[in-house]
Design an enzyme around this catalytic site. Structure first.
Site: not given
Ligand SMILES: NC(=O)c1ccc[n+]([C@@H]2O[C@H](COP(=O)([O-])OP(=O)(O)OC[C@H]3O[C@@H](n4cnc5c(N)ncnc54)[C@H](O)[C@@H]3O)[C@@H](O)[C@H]2O)c1
Length: 277
Positions: A167, A171
């Protein structure tokens, strides 16, 4: 007048979590929205991903703001699939001004225990899928000499994290890609920035696999069990933030007015980076 009035925004991973929050924030500021999501699970990802029903709910919520919303499921790993979403969006709304490449997955494992499929899926989604999303929309933005590209990285893309090497690598990669593209398109009316959130209150954090990562000493840790461990990870002592807090940063760089910010990483870090350069 809203900050993105009359603009059209594409948001990936919009079935739930941050993607949904970004779609709603952009709509509330006057943009029409194109949403997409995989709407299926991935075998190497240890928790359930967004669903078609959740994506439909995002559409209803965007439409309730009075803005138009086009929805099409797609896998960001699939060049043709994400290409069709972009094509349909331009067909429906005439343009795409803002691209929020937000979709992503996480997972964990000790470095030597990450198998090829787990490593490859992570890089395919979080890095290559983000690349394919941006690549799909870029020619259109170059033609129009206007674009606001925002890619979701993470604070995991600013430092190391034990048990998250795949991951973290993806990133960090997003940030390198964003900075490089920002230089390529700097004089073409297109800005390219990365958002780096710390812990956000979404299903990505709140699942049994992630609870176990942060509480390896417990058999079946709960949200209550992980809360103090997340609180200890940042300066604010806050376990996680609402997705809407990240959306405010997205809105800032999505606006017409943010023409001077490009190639930057906007940290929404709960103070976790306060002690670094
Ligand atoms: N939640 C956290 O703490 C956090 C922190 C930093 C960064 N992020 C990043 O933020 C972004 C959003 O994550 P989130 O927290 O909303 O999580 P989440 O799991 O709720 O949402 C992610 C969405 O991406 C979709 N997805 C995954 N793989 C996919 C693909 N191959 N094609 C299309 N859609 C796909 C999933 O179905 C999901 O609806 C991500 O890139 C994640 O890495 C999250």
């Amino acid at each position: 007048m809203g900050a993105v009035e009359g603009r059209v925004a594409l948001v990936t991973g919009a079935a739930r979590g941050q993607g949904r929050a970004h779609a709603l924030a952009l709509a509330a500021e006057g943009a029409d929205i194109i949403v997409t999501d995989l709407c299926a699970d991935i075998a190497t990802v240890p928790y359930s991903l967004g669903t078609a029903a959740e994506l439909a709910e995002t559409v209803a919520l965007v439409e309730a703001t009075g803005q138009r919303c086009l929805s099409m499921p797609a896998d960001i790993r699939d060049t043709a699939g994400i290409g069709l979403v972009v094509e349909a969006g331009i067909e429906a709304f005439g343009q795409i001004d803002i691209c929020v490449a937000n979709a992503g997955v996480t997972g964990y494992g000790k470095f030597h225990e990450l198998d090829d499929d787990t490593w490859n899926d992570m890089i395919d989604v979080d890095l290559t899928g983000t690349f394919k999303t941006i690549r799909a929309v870029l020619p259109h933005m170059l033609d129009r000499r206007y674009g606001r590209i925002i890619a979701t990285s993470s604070m995991a893309g600013r430092m190391g994290n034990a048990n998250l090497a795949h991951y973290v690598a993806a990133k960090w990669g997003v940030i390198g890609m964003v900075k490089s593209l920002a230089m390529e398109v700097a004089n073409k009316g297109i800005t390219v920035n990365a958002i780096a959130p710390a812990a956000v209150d979404t299903a990505m954090l709140h699942n049994d696999a992630m609870y176990k990562l942060f509480c390896p000493d417990m058999d079946a840790p709960t949200r209550e069990d992980v809360t103090p461990r997340y609180q200890a990870m940042n300066r604010l002592g806050v376990a996680w933030m609402d997705p809407e807090e990240v959306s405010r940063a997205v809105l800032f760089v999505a606006a017409d007015a943010a023409s001077s910010m490009t190639g930057q990483v906007i940290e929404v870090s709960l103070g976790s980076s306060a002690g670094t350069q």
